[in-house]
Design a protein around this motif. Structure first.
Motif, PDB file in Angstrom:
ATOM      1  N   MET A  75      20.446   5.422 -39.409  1.00  0.00           N
ATOM      2  CA  MET A  75      19.483   4.387 -39.434  1.00  0.00           C
ATOM      3  C   MET A  75      20.147   2.869 -39.296  1.00  0.00           C
ATOM      4  SD  MET A  75      17.071   5.877 -42.216  1.00  0.00           S
ATOM      5  CE  MET A  75      18.207   7.090 -42.653  1.00  0.00           C
ATOM      6  N   GLU A 130      23.179   9.993 -54.441  1.00  0.00           N
ATOM      7  CA  GLU A 130      22.950   8.438 -54.433  1.00  0.00           C
ATOM      8  C   GLU A 130      24.322   7.716 -54.168  1.00  0.00           C
ATOM      9  OE1 GLU A 130      21.603  10.654 -56.477  1.00  0.00           O
ATOM     10  OE2 GLU A 130      19.596  10.086 -56.868  1.00  0.00           O
ATOM     11  N   ASP A 140      18.162  -5.934 -47.477  1.00  0.00           N
ATOM     12  CA  ASP A 140      19.416  -5.819 -46.915  1.00  0.00           C
ATOM     13  C   ASP A 140      19.871  -5.023 -45.776  1.00  0.00           C
ATOM     14  OD1 ASP A 140      22.481  -6.575 -47.237  1.00  0.00           O
ATOM     15  OD2 ASP A 140      22.517  -4.437 -47.287  1.00  0.00           O
ATOM     16  N   ALA A 141      19.075  -3.663 -45.871  1.00  0.00           N
ATOM     17  CA  ALA A 141      19.326  -2.668 -44.691  1.00  0.00           C
ATOM     18  C   ALA A 141      18.718  -3.197 -43.693  1.00  0.00           C
ATOM     19  CB  ALA A 141      18.840  -1.235 -45.351  1.00  0.00           C
ATOM     20  N   SER A 174      24.071   1.756 -46.954  1.00  0.00           N
ATOM     21  CA  SER A 174      23.214   2.881 -47.394  1.00  0.00           C
ATOM     22  C   SER A 174      22.022   2.210 -47.849  1.00  0.00           C
ATOM     23  CB  SER A 174      23.710   3.589 -48.520  1.00  0.00           C
ATOM     24  OG  SER A 174      23.950   3.018 -49.572  1.00  0.00           O
ATOM     25  N   LEU A 175      20.863   3.241 -47.739  1.00  0.00           N
ATOM     26  CA  LEU A 175      19.710   3.054 -48.413  1.00  0.00           C
ATOM     27  C   LEU A 175      19.535   3.717 -49.819  1.00  0.00           C
ATOM     28  CD1 LEU A 175      17.439   3.380 -45.249  1.00  0.00           C
ATOM     29  CD2 LEU A 175      17.442   1.528 -46.699  1.00  0.00           C
ATOM     30  N   ASN A 176      18.528   3.600 -50.488  1.00  0.00           N
ATOM     31  CA  ASN A 176      17.991   4.450 -51.541  1.00  0.00           C
ATOM     32  C   ASN A 176      17.929   5.848 -50.809  1.00  0.00           C
ATOM     33  OD1 ASN A 176      15.346   5.605 -52.753  1.00  0.00           O
ATOM     34  ND2 ASN A 176      16.395   4.826 -54.407  1.00  0.00           N
ATOM     35  N   MET A 199      21.817  -0.396 -40.092  1.00  0.00           N
ATOM     36  CA  MET A 199      22.077  -1.109 -41.482  1.00  0.00           C
ATOM     37  C   MET A 199      22.423  -2.738 -40.840  1.00  0.00           C
ATOM     38  SD  MET A 199      21.708   0.959 -43.847  1.00  0.00           S
ATOM     39  CE  MET A 199      20.921   2.661 -43.730  1.00  0.00           C
ATOM     40  N   THR A 239       6.527  12.216 -51.215  1.00  0.00           N
ATOM     41  CA  THR A 239       6.956  11.953 -49.981  1.00  0.00           C
ATOM     42  C   THR A 239       6.505  13.329 -49.004  1.00  0.00           C
ATOM     43  OG1 THR A 239       8.624  10.172 -50.153  1.00  0.00           O
ATOM     44  CG2 THR A 239       8.230  11.325 -47.933  1.00  0.00           C
ATOM     45  N   ALA A 282      15.957   8.244 -51.731  1.00  0.00           N
ATOM     46  CA  ALA A 282      14.431   8.809 -51.418  1.00  0.00           C
ATOM     47  C   ALA A 282      13.863   7.869 -50.284  1.00  0.00           C
ATOM     48  CB  ALA A 282      13.560   8.451 -52.635  1.00  0.00           C
ATOM     49  N   VAL A 283      14.393   6.622 -50.017  1.00  0.00           N
ATOM     50  CA  VAL A 283      13.633   5.895 -49.105  1.00  0.00           C
ATOM     51  C   VAL A 283      14.312   6.184 -47.766  1.00  0.00           C
ATOM     52  CG1 VAL A 283      14.132   3.573 -47.915  1.00  0.00           C
ATOM     53  CG2 VAL A 283      13.475   3.467 -50.148  1.00  0.00           C
ATOM     54  N   ALA A 335      12.423   9.372 -46.711  1.00  0.00           N
ATOM     55  CA  ALA A 335      11.072   8.919 -46.103  1.00  0.00           C
ATOM     56  C   ALA A 335      11.175   8.450 -44.885  1.00  0.00           C
ATOM     57  CB  ALA A 335      10.473   8.033 -47.272  1.00  0.00           C
ATOM     58  N   VAL A 336      12.100   7.344 -44.666  1.00  0.00           N
ATOM     59  CA  VAL A 336      12.316   6.900 -43.408  1.00  0.00           C
ATOM     60  C   VAL A 336      12.191   7.804 -42.219  1.00  0.00           C
ATOM     61  CG1 VAL A 336      13.239   4.957 -41.829  1.00  0.00           C
ATOM     62  CG2 VAL A 336      12.627   4.609 -44.112  1.00  0.00           C
ATOM     63  N   ARG A 378      24.749  -6.207 -45.602  1.00  0.00           N
ATOM     64  CA  ARG A 378      26.171  -5.964 -46.114  1.00  0.00           C
ATOM     65  C   ARG A 378      26.554  -4.559 -46.533  1.00  0.00           C
ATOM     66  NH1 ARG A 378      27.242  -5.874 -51.014  1.00  0.00           N
ATOM     67  NH2 ARG A 378      25.011  -5.894 -51.453  1.00  0.00           N
ATOM     68  N   ALA A 379      25.150  -4.099 -47.082  1.00  0.00           N
ATOM     69  CA  ALA A 379      25.308  -2.610 -47.733  1.00  0.00           C
ATOM     70  C   ALA A 379      25.437  -1.369 -46.483  1.00  0.00           C
ATOM     71  CB  ALA A 379      24.465  -2.136 -48.708  1.00  0.00           C
ATOM     72  N   ARG A 432      17.145  -3.879 -51.953  1.00  0.00           N
ATOM     73  CA  ARG A 432      18.173  -3.072 -51.048  1.00  0.00           C
ATOM     74  C   ARG A 432      17.762  -2.720 -49.615  1.00  0.00           C
ATOM     75  NH1 ARG A 432      20.488   2.917 -53.465  1.00  0.00           N
ATOM     76  NH2 ARG A 432      22.043   3.057 -51.655  1.00  0.00           N
ATOM     77  N   LEU A 467       1.785   6.469 -51.051  1.00  0.00           N
ATOM     78  CA  LEU A 467       3.269   6.578 -51.049  1.00  0.00           C
ATOM     79  C   LEU A 467       3.760   5.909 -52.078  1.00  0.00           C
ATOM     80  CD1 LEU A 467       4.343   6.442 -47.259  1.00  0.00           C
ATOM     81  CD2 LEU A 467       4.701   8.366 -48.554  1.00  0.00           C
ATOM     82  N   THR A 522      10.016  11.171 -56.221  1.00  0.00           N
ATOM     83  CA  THR A 522       9.444  10.216 -55.091  1.00  0.00           C
ATOM     84  C   THR A 522       9.689  10.983 -53.880  1.00  0.00           C
ATOM     85  OG1 THR A 522      10.032   8.168 -56.115  1.00  0.00           O
ATOM     86  CG2 THR A 522       9.947   8.201 -53.638  1.00  0.00           C
ATOM     87  N   VAL A 573       9.496   2.186 -44.922  1.00  0.00           N
ATOM     88  CA  VAL A 573       8.794   3.069 -43.809  1.00  0.00           C
ATOM     89  C   VAL A 573       8.186   1.902 -42.706  1.00  0.00           C
ATOM     90  CG1 VAL A 573       7.385   4.846 -42.601  1.00  0.00           C
ATOM     91  CG2 VAL A 573       8.500   5.431 -44.792  1.00  0.00           C
TER      92      VAL A 573
END
Lengths: 267, 267
Positions: free
Chosen positions: A237, A219, B139-140, A245-247, A239, A137, A249-250, A253-254, A242-243, B136, B246, A133, B254
């Motif tokens: 970024m 990860e 959530d973020a 972090s992001l994936n 948040m 990107t 690859a996400v 990309a962001v 509750r978490a 996920r 994408l 992924t 994004v």
């Protein structure tokens, strides 16, 4: 001329099957790419397989052209049964064609940082889907390519190649240890930006500079603290949940789209 | 009191194994969640499993608390061997604990659109990893949740749950056909925004309005033309490379971060 294989125990079948396994792939220095679409992506990027394996009786203009190209380059074309193709790829519904490529040089020396304003850098990325992924990107944002730091998933695995949607063949790729990467980076222009939670500024409106190297961590662990400390810029970024972090690859990309917008705005 | 299971052919083991299969899961209306971390995410969101299955001899404060909660709620606790746990989950290195939950109501009626400025909507999303990643991302970015349109991957599959990193338990989730979704959406406030290549404005600086519903299409086909036409806004992201798309979860993220920035700026 096509070679016909009808036996499951044929040594070529065994060899092709073995390429599903990272250890065998590495030893052979070859990878197996499944499906006409990916093979066509490779071809249009100037990469022709050393060997083409296709199901008997399949006809397709693209396949005919690919076969001709493989022959012209001195490669081998093998016709076999759908069952044997399934055995090779390990899938019940195998694609009707697969190709074998030599792996290529993925040292940092092959990258020319001046060719692109953005580069993605992933550290200890474990998921081949995420890896593919991120290659995809790179293609989308016009990044020069993906640099894999430390022990990452294998970019030549079937899953990574598939997730890249062919970008493996079109964008740059390098693999290096951190202590090779950092001196290479510092030997030229380049801003190293970490996706981070520590001591970070908002990712939006941060002072990005081309060529910008966007570093994303593992990860589950994220980036080691000393890697983050070595970066020129740490950005975070929002948040809202509750978490924290992001994936991976996400996140990459962001950030990449944000850097692209910042750099485009400055042109 | 714990129940001990030592036989592979025990009917409970067979039942738990069957939950790996979508058809059985649907019939049973239950899902299997693997690993203490996800079970702890569920617990802290108020969801306690009906049944807890753990490897004999494992001790952990969180596990002890979880066990007490399951007992208090009238649930069942089963202790078994690591081998049987591996058989249940289908993994060589099984987590040392798994929990069985009742699936919950995923009709549109359970969503309250006023509770969040952003919602993600995925149409015919086939990859459970992408689905979990979108949960996920919800959530973020503080999105209300994910709405699955038409035939999507199963949000209650092990892969989706794992990729959601627990967000399955914390954000909203609905499943609907397009012809249920659209009337539901139009019965209240809500801007429907498509990630699109047709007749679209740049995604950056577009006129986003809360509650904003971000619609992302199928991994290979994208959105049907009439779905796009029904949207209030069609936005497009720069595509600098050879490909024109994408990864679906990446596109959703994004866009979601862009909408979040636009809405936050207006507050």
């Amino acid at each position: 001329m096509r070679k016909h294989i009808t036996g499951f125990s044929n040594p070529t079948v065994k060899y092709l099957r073995s390429l599903r396994d990272k250890k065998h792939r590495r030893r052979a220095g070859q990878l197996l790419v499944e499906g006409l679409r990916l093979l066509e992506d490779a071809r249009s990027s100037g990469r022709v397989p050393q060997m083409l394996v296709m199901a008997e009786g399949r006809e397709h203009d693209l396949l005919t052209r690919l076969e001709a190209d493989v022959m012209a380059a001195g490669g081998e074309v093998i016709a076999t049964t759908p069952d044997i193709l399934s055995k090779i790829t390990g899938k019940d519904n195998a694609q009707s064609v697969a190709g074998v490529f030599d792996e290529w040089d993925t040292s940092l020396a092959v990258l020319d940082r001046e060719t692109a304003p953005i580069w993605l850098v992933a550290q200890a990325l474990r998921d081949p889907g995420n890896l593919g992924t991120m290659l995809r990107t790179c293609d989308a944002v016009g990044a020069g390519g993906l640099i894999l730091i430390d022990d990452c998933a294998d970019p030549f695995s079937a899953e990574a190649v598939r997730a890249s949607m062919g970008a493996l063949f079109t964008v740059g790729l390098a693999q290096a240890r951190w202590d090779e990467f950092l001196p290479w980076l510092r030997a030229g222009d380049g801003q190293l930006v970490a996706a981070s939670l520590r001591d970070a500024v908002p990712y939006r409106g941060a002072d990005y500079r081309a060529p910008c190297f966007i570093l994303v961590g593992n990860e589950s662990q994220g980036l080691p603290e000393d890697y983050e400390a070595a970066c020129d810029l740490r950005v975070t970024m929002p948040m809202k949940g509750r978490a924290d972090s992001l994936n991976a690859a996400v996140a990459g990309a962001v950030l990449a789209y944000e850097v692209l917008a910042a750099i485009d705005a400055r042109r």
